[in-house]
Every structure is written in C-alpha cells, then in structure tokens.
Scaffold this active site. Sequence first.
Site, PDB file in Angstrom:
ATOM      1  N   THR A  30      49.629  35.008  39.380  1.00 28.12           N
ATOM      2  CA  THR A  30      50.553  33.893  39.631  1.00 28.12           C
ATOM      3  C   THR A  30      50.026  32.965  40.719  1.00 28.12           C
ATOM      4  O   THR A  30      50.462  31.821  40.808  1.00 28.12           O
ATOM      5  CB  THR A  30      51.926  34.431  40.061  1.00 28.12           C
ATOM      6  OG1 THR A  30      51.698  35.500  40.986  1.00 28.12           O
ATOM      7  CG2 THR A  30      52.710  34.950  38.871  1.00 28.12           C
ATOM      8  N   ASP A  31      49.097  33.453  41.535  1.00 27.17           N
ATOM      9  CA  ASP A  31      48.684  32.630  42.699  1.00 27.17           C
ATOM     10  C   ASP A  31      48.000  31.335  42.258  1.00 27.17           C
ATOM     11  O   ASP A  31      48.285  30.269  42.790  1.00 27.17           O
ATOM     12  CB  ASP A  31      47.857  33.421  43.728  1.00 27.17           C
ATOM     13  CG  ASP A  31      46.592  34.067  43.185  1.00 27.17           C
ATOM     14  OD1 ASP A  31      46.352  34.004  41.954  1.00 27.17           O
ATOM     15  OD2 ASP A  31      45.841  34.647  44.005  1.00 27.17           O
ATOM     16  N   ALA A 118      37.576  48.150  43.443  1.00 27.16           N
ATOM     17  CA  ALA A 118      38.676  48.960  42.910  1.00 27.16           C
ATOM     18  C   ALA A 118      39.958  48.160  42.760  1.00 27.16           C
ATOM     19  O   ALA A 118      41.034  48.721  42.569  1.00 27.16           O
ATOM     20  CB  ALA A 118      38.922  50.165  43.822  1.00 27.16           C
ATOM     21  N   SER A 121      40.740  44.646  46.838  1.00 23.24           N
ATOM     22  CA  SER A 121      40.291  43.455  47.549  1.00 23.24           C
ATOM     23  C   SER A 121      39.406  43.735  48.763  1.00 23.24           C
ATOM     24  O   SER A 121      39.634  43.225  49.855  1.00 23.24           O
ATOM     25  CB  SER A 121      41.491  42.597  47.954  1.00 23.24           C
ATOM     26  OG  SER A 121      41.095  41.270  47.862  1.00 23.24           O
ATOM     27  N   ASP A 167      44.799  37.299  47.832  1.00 22.57           N
ATOM     28  CA  ASP A 167      44.101  38.398  48.503  1.00 22.57           C
ATOM     29  C   ASP A 167      43.845  38.083  49.972  1.00 22.57           C
ATOM     30  O   ASP A 167      44.062  38.915  50.852  1.00 22.57           O
ATOM     31  CB  ASP A 167      42.757  38.676  47.815  1.00 22.57           C
ATOM     32  CG  ASP A 167      42.913  39.109  46.369  1.00 22.57           C
ATOM     33  OD1 ASP A 167      44.059  39.351  45.942  1.00 22.57           O
ATOM     34  OD2 ASP A 167      41.884  39.195  45.672  1.00 22.57           O
TER      35      ASP A 167
HETATM   36  P1  ADP Z   1      37.365  44.017  45.107  1.00 18.03           P
HETATM   37  O1  ADP Z   1      37.615  42.818  45.974  1.00 18.03           O
HETATM   38  O2  ADP Z   1      38.504  44.326  44.207  1.00 18.03           O
HETATM   39  O3  ADP Z   1      36.938  45.228  45.883  1.00 18.03           O
HETATM   40  P2  ADP Z   1      35.270  42.323  44.139  1.00 18.03           P
HETATM   41  O4  ADP Z   1      34.344  42.416  42.985  1.00 18.03           O
HETATM   42  O5  ADP Z   1      36.112  41.118  44.285  1.00 18.03           O
HETATM   43  O6  ADP Z   1      36.152  43.653  44.142  1.00 18.03           O
HETATM   44  O7  ADP Z   1      34.437  42.422  45.487  1.00 18.03           O
HETATM   45  C1  ADP Z   1      33.503  43.463  45.649  1.00 18.03           C
HETATM   46  C2  ADP Z   1      32.227  42.878  46.233  1.00 18.03           C
HETATM   47  O8  ADP Z   1      32.467  42.477  47.595  1.00 18.03           O
HETATM   48  C3  ADP Z   1      31.127  43.898  46.318  1.00 18.03           C
HETATM   49  O9  ADP Z   1      30.381  43.944  45.114  1.00 18.03           O
HETATM   50  C4  ADP Z   1      30.293  43.356  47.475  1.00 18.03           C
HETATM   51  O10 ADP Z   1      29.470  42.305  47.044  1.00 18.03           O
HETATM   52  C5  ADP Z   1      31.339  42.783  48.386  1.00 18.03           C
HETATM   53  N1  ADP Z   1      31.778  43.739  49.429  1.00 18.03           N
HETATM   54  C6  ADP Z   1      33.038  44.171  49.656  1.00 18.03           C
HETATM   55  N2  ADP Z   1      33.069  45.022  50.709  1.00 18.03           N
HETATM   56  C7  ADP Z   1      31.806  45.129  51.165  1.00 18.03           C
HETATM   57  C8  ADP Z   1      31.174  45.857  52.238  1.00 18.03           C
HETATM   58  N3  ADP Z   1      31.867  46.652  53.040  1.00 18.03           N
HETATM   59  N4  ADP Z   1      29.850  45.704  52.409  1.00 18.03           N
HETATM   60  C9  ADP Z   1      29.124  44.890  51.599  1.00 18.03           C
HETATM   61  N5  ADP Z   1      29.665  44.200  50.585  1.00 18.03           N
HETATM   62  C10 ADP Z   1      30.981  44.290  50.348  1.00 18.03           C
HETATM   63 MG    MG Z   2      37.911  40.818  45.260  1.00 16.59          MG
END
Ligand code: ADP
Ligand code: MG
Length: 383
Positions: A30-31, A118, A121, A167
């Site tokens: 919705t955002d 997962a 965010s 998020d």
């Molecule tokens: P979600 O936000 O649901 O976890 P996303 O695909 O939006 O999934 O974001 C995941 C991506 O964000 C990872 O593939 C990586 O590139 C980056 N990321 C998130 N946390 C970290 C972290 N602690 N260290 C390095 N990269 C990170």
């Molecule tokens: Mg994300």
Amino acid sequence: MKEAFRSIFGTQPHGIWAAPGRVNLIGEHTDYNDGFALPIAIPQTTLIAARRRDDGRLRLHSAQGDGPVHDLALADLVPGAVTTWAAYPAGVVWALREAGHSVGGADLHIDSTVPVGAGLSSSAALECAVAFAYNDLYGLGLSAPTLALLAQRAENGFAGVPCGAMDQLASSCCTAGATLHLDIRAGSHEQVPFAPESEGLRLLIVDTRVKHDLGDGAYAALRAGCERAARLLGVAALRDITPADLPAAGRALPAHLVPLVRHIVTENARVADVVAHLRAGRIAAIGPILSEGHASLRDDYRISCAESDLVVDTVLDAGGLGARQTGGGFGGSVIALVAEDRAAAIGASVTRAFRTAGYREPNLFPVSPARGARRIEREVAET
Ligand code: ADP
Ligand code: MG
C-alpha cells in the site's frame, strides 16, 4: 563493535548507531499507492560503528558482507557504480549529497542480527543505520522521517530497488510497545499501542527461508500495474479508491488490473480496521483480518507461494488467531498471532508440516514491538 572496528580500520569509532528490522502487521504494497501501513520494529538490529573521514573516502565493512573493505571515493558515487551490498550504505551517502548536504567520507563497520533477505527489511535497517550515523557525524540535525525518506531514496535511486517508504519509516520512527500507523500521502505517522503479551497473546515470525526469484521483476510490474490502474480511474493513486467504488472500478478497468486494485483498496480498509481494534484494546479481533489480508495477497495480488500458504494454513488449523505473509512477497516471513499457551504447539506444527512437505526447516521466533533507529554509544575518538 568497537573491537571489530579497531581491528579493521586501526582507529576508534566516533560512535555506534542501531537501526532495527521491521515486520508489517497489515498494509502490504500500500505504501507506493499513497496508502496506509502498520509496521512494528523488531528487536533484530543492524549496528554501525562509524568514524568521520576528511579525505573524501567511504570505507565499508560488514560482518555479513563479502570479506574485504570496500574503499570508495565519494566523487565516484553515481547510480550503477556500486553493484554489491555496499550500494545500500553508499547510496545513503549519495542521497544525502544529492539532497544538498555537504557530507564527507567515513569508515563504517556493520554487523547485524536482522536475517538478510527474509522480508524483515535488513536493507532498510542498513540504510537507516547509515543515515542516522551520518546525521550525527556531520551534525545535520535531520528528523527521523527525513532520514527515512533519504534512505528510501538511496534504495530507489542508487541500489535500484523501487520500494515504497514503509520499511525505512518503520526502522527510523517506530517505538517500543507500539505499531506505527503510517499515512504515506500525508507524510504522517502515529504510534498505536500494541502489547499482545498483555492479552496473553504472542506475535510469532516464521521465516520460511525461501525467497522465490519471481519476486525480482514482479515488484516493479505490480507497482506499474497499480499506477496504470490509478491513471485509468482518473485518481492520483489507488489510495483514492474506496471499497464502495470497487464495482464501478471493476467495470472501468481491464480484467487483469481488477484484482490488483481490489487488494490495495481492501488492504487499506484492513489497516483502518486493525487500528480501530487496537485502539479499543481488542487485540485478538485483529487475527481474522490478518488472515483475510493473506487471502488477498494470495488470490488477488498473487504474491504468496506454497511455503507461505502452508505456514498460514497450518497456523490456522492448529488454532492460531490469524496469520499472513509479510513483506514484498514470494516467500520471506509470515506473521502469526497466537495464544501464548498455544505458541509452542503451533510452532511445532509448522515445523512438522515443513518437514512433511520436504521444505527446509523454518526459523520461528516471537517478537514484540521494539525501538527505532538511534545512537547507542558515543566515543571520544583518538585523533
Ligand atoms: P530484506 O530487506 O528483506 O532483508 P533485501 O533483498 O531488500 O531483503 O535486502 C537484502 C540485501 O541488503 C542483501 O542482499 C545485502 O545486499 C544488503 N544487506 C542487508 N543487511 C546487510 C548487512 N548486514 N551487511 C551487508 N549487506 C546487507
Ligand atoms: Mg529490503
């Protein structure tokens, strides 16, 4: 964090900042339709130890990253230039500079307990931790919502992910013990108390540990579909369509856009219903609304998957009050509202159902609404 920072960069950090992951109670997709959402911050958090640099370089290291320190020149930060995880933190620095803030470089060490990819965010947690760190390192004095929107700009404009603002607003603006009632068009948010434990209830997260590739292009396509429907209906965004308008909208639109519109319109109504119940202290009453939200994601928006459906069905069969897939879709995490004394049995049922189906073991844990982004430690750095 300090020890790790010292061993990586050989100096002391100027401070440590934290930004949490989030889970959305209701209000999915919705955002970007100017609508409403109701996330909570979760206790899982991304930490950043940071030190300002005056030589125009941005050095990035993550305990979850790909090993070596990324050493970037600020002058080279243009969209598309960074294609690894470093695009998320570098994007925040880019977005700040694009917005006219004269910020320089930094050394950043990142460590996180937010499961990556997962649907909780981790990306916004990372961006917001960087934004809050920079706000203090460079004395910008920006508000939490402003930092959130800069973090979203980083994800859209630099990392190339066309997400809405939920998020980042959740990671930046949530408070412990409350959901964040977001009105994206108004740019406003309100805390709505949410303490399931006080009612003998628990909110469980079930990380399905699957993320179907389908999600990559589908997000942009769904967003484009919503925007096209709004144009055809002559409104600025689907936020302007009410449930009473749906029959007429259904006649005016091409058939494939009708279920998309129905999801957004009914989902905004579900946010209002959940908020009304929470304000009246009727937490258990939100359960069926969460489950209706899942049916809408599955049947109308069509972004569920077999694993998420199995969690939801198993939770409901085992006596849970409500459950829905949360986040962008095609896997990720499911939330379940359950009675505290049923939580263990329901969790065991889900794990058993996954084993029977031949799926990887899911990751289950209870959550309570946690605090948003903040500075957690101040250091007097050596020169
Ligand atoms: P979600 O936000 O649901 O976890 P996303 O695909 O939006 O999934 O974001 C995941 C991506 O964000 C990872 O593939 C990586 O590139 C980056 N990321 C998130 N946390 C970290 C972290 N602690 N260290 C390095 N990269 C990170
Ligand atoms: Mg994300």
